[in-house]
Write an enzyme that holds these catalytic residues in place. Structure first.
Site, mmCIF file in Angstrom:
data_model
loop_
_atom_site.group_PDB
_atom_site.id
_atom_site.type_symbol
_atom_site.label_atom_id
_atom_site.label_comp_id
_atom_site.label_asym_id
_atom_site.label_seq_id
_atom_site.Cartn_x
_atom_site.Cartn_y
_atom_site.Cartn_z
ATOM 1 C CG ASP A 1 -2.067 0.964 1.022
ATOM 2 O OD1 ASP A 1 -2.298 1.429 0.031
ATOM 3 O OD2 ASP A 1 -2.600 1.318 2.099
ATOM 4 C CG ASN B 1 -7.959 -2.045 -4.908
ATOM 5 O OD1 ASN B 1 -7.044 -2.999 -4.427
ATOM 6 N ND2 ASN B 1 -8.273 -1.165 -3.956
#
Ligand code: IPE
Ligand code: IPE
Ligand code: MG
Length: 253
Positions: free
Chosen positions: A24, A72
């Protein structure tokens, strides 16, 4: 304090066999440089090659990378498209190298929402690297931990419906055998970069006793030195699994 904590390092020093990483921070890395998220994703992909090699050198058997979550898809279409393109070119470029390294590639996740072209590239990369004996790279793409558990439950329901098993036979073991990664060593160490301290629907079932390691470092800056920091932190952990460590509190009980 554990034996490790006293500085007595016997042959039982803890080494992770399976490391999972939530990669991330690409967007923030790019924003800090005044760039678009795409630039961050491109830079992020570049970190993977060295980490695979480092894991191999350190005896880590499995490296699982969270590349794209089932949530996502909610990103802007242009960003999703770029991520799919990057995934495709990564597979095309790196599968041969993995084959040479003896690293087996496995992709976990839904797959059916990917383009036929990407689905083909995944299948080809997996076929090319199948049987690699020097380690396994798992890429979680269109993966969600809740989906994983639901599909395991669905399999069990089908077995009940077809008369293969009874409702009473459904227990933790039955489920554990049907979630993804079941045939691999358990995830010892779960790393998340970028300072966020949440699981974001990654391996919910499989992380029951994983050790967590959070770092502020943004993914495109995460290198082998960071991996070694995480492994060093892991070695200091006292994994009790709900029990007591040998030199724990029994004396006071
Ligand atoms: C992680 O980086 C990559 C994916 C989720 C695909 P992000 O794009 O989430 O980066 P931040 O969290 O916005 O910095
Ligand atoms: C988790 O990161 C997914 C991946 C790294 C692939 P996100 O950036 O999507 O997670 P949230 O939205 O911060 O929870
Ligand atoms: Mg993020």
């Amino acid at each position: 304090m554990s034996a490790r904590g006293t500085g007595v390092t016997g042959p039982e020093v803890l080494e992770p066999r399976h490391i999972a990483i939530i990669m991330d921070g690409n967007g923030r890395w790019a924003a800090r440089k005044g760039l678009s998220p795409s630039a961050g994703h491109k830079a992020g992909v570049e970190r993977i090659r060295d980490l695979i090699e480092a894991c191999k050198e350190r005896g880590v058997e499995v490296l699982t990378l969270f590349a794209f979550s089932s949530e996502n898809w909610q990103r802007p279409p242009k960003e999703v498209e770029l991520l799919m393109t990057l995934f495709h070119s990564y597979l095309r470029r790196e599968a041969r190298r993995m084959q040479e390294q003896g690293v087996e590639l496995r992709v976990i996740g839904r797959r059916d929402r990917f383009s036929p072209r990407l689905q083909r590239a995944i299948a080809e990369a997996e076929a090319l690297t199948r049987g690699g004996v020097n380690g396994t790279l798992v890429i979680a793409a269109d993966y969600g931990g809740q989906w994983d558990i639901a599909q395991a439950a669905r399999m069990l329901a089908q077995e009940v419906a077809s008369g293969e098993r009874s409702v009473d036979s459904i227990d933790e073991t039955a489920l554990a055998e049907r979630v993804l990664l079941a045939d691999l060593p358990p995830v010892d160490l779960l790393i998340r970069s970028s300072g966020e301290q949440r699981i974001s629907n990654f391996i919910l079932w499989q992380a029951a006793y994983s050790e967590f390691y959070f770092t502020e470092t943004l993914w495109p800056d995460f290198g082998v030195a960071e991996l070694d920091d995480a492994i060093a932190a892991f070695r200091q952990r006292d994994r009790r699994y709900g029990g007591r460590s040998e030199d724990g509190l029994e004396a006071q009980a």
